[in-house]
Write an enzyme that holds these catalytic residues in place. Structure first.
Site, PDB file in Angstrom:
ATOM      1  N   THR A 233      -3.689   5.469   4.029  1.00 14.88           N
ATOM      2  CA  THR A 233      -2.344   5.888   3.635  1.00 14.88           C
ATOM      3  C   THR A 233      -2.382   6.807   2.417  1.00 14.88           C
ATOM      4  OG1 THR A 233      -1.559   3.741   4.444  1.00 14.88           O
ATOM      5  CG2 THR A 233      -0.014   5.044   3.172  1.00 14.88           C
TER       6      THR A 233
ATOM      7  N   LYS B 234       0.835  -1.219   0.000  1.00 13.86           N
ATOM      8  CA  LYS B 234       0.000   0.000   0.000  1.00 13.86           C
ATOM      9  C   LYS B 234       0.858   1.253   0.000  1.00 13.86           C
ATOM     10  CE  LYS B 234       0.529   0.624   4.679  1.00 13.86           C
ATOM     11  NZ  LYS B 234       1.065   1.734   5.440  1.00 13.86           N
TER      12      LYS B 234
END
Length: 223
Positions: free
Chosen positions: A133, A76
């Protein structure tokens, strides 16, 4: 090797588990409600750790998919770099949503090839961690990406963020794993070109937008 693989290699008798999910430390430390997942190879060990970490503000689920959780937590960061670059270029919510959606598709594709379970990547350590994120200014990877999108080099961006930008290292590792497992990862490839080959971020966006036409879900039947 993943971190749990390194630990098992160095300390063969150790019990190994992984804790991951959308959990910026800045918010956890302030008692802001947060939910994560623990991966372990036995349910007994997972539940033992679950009982240690659970609190009124920190909810923990458990899973047997250790490799899937580790890969989601690592990959990610690569997509968050791309999301930051898009922000730095001045693109909007549509672009961010596309990156998150296609990003989890690439993470899942590589993760399943490496033995992770598809369901994991649609959970807390996959799409959950990816969303936070890509969207939060707590994210070092997104902040570095913004600076790159604004024209700074990878090193200049890393120096300005002044902490470890994991996505830079994960991008190179992800590309190597993609080649090893024969998996196509267009976003990861683009990020690597921008980071390590002085590629133009804006040109890479155009390359991605102009790729050959695709079916979103090839397994779905037509009438």
């Amino acid at each position: 090797m993943t971190m749990t693989a390194v630990i098992k290699d160095e300390i063969p008798g150790a019990g190994v588990a992984v804790l991951s999910g959308p959990s910026h430390a800045e918010e956890v430390s302030r008692g802001i409600p947060t939910t994560c997942v623990i991966g372990a190879h036995t349910r007994e060990y997972a539940e033992y750790l679950q009982n240690i970490f659970m609190s009124d503000v920190f909810r923990v689920y458990i899973s047997p998919d250790v490799i899937g959780i580790e890969l989601g937590g690592s990959l990610k960061n690569v997509i968050a770099l791309a999301a930051g670059v898009a922000d730095g270029l001045g693109y909007g919510d549509n672009t961010k949503a596309a990156l998150i959606t296609r990003g989890i598709h690439e993470i899942t594709r590589l993760g399943v090839a490496m033995g992770g379970k598809m369901q994991t990547f649609y959970g807390l350590s996959g799409i959950g961690d990816l969303i936070v994120t890509c969207a939060s200014m707590h994210s070092r990877n997104r902040r570095a990406g913004i600076l790159i999108g604004q024209g700074k080099t990878m090193q200049e961006a890393m120096d300005e963020v002044n902490t470890v930008v994991e996505g830079v290292y994960s991008a190179k590792a992800a590309l190597g794993l993609a080649h090893r497992y024969g998996v196509e990862l267009p976003l990861v490839e683009s990020v690597n070109r921008v980071l390590f080959e002085n590629g133009s971020a804006r040109d890479e966006v155009m390359e991605l937008m102009q790729r050959d036409k695709k079916i979103e879900n090839p397994d779905l039947p037509w009438d």
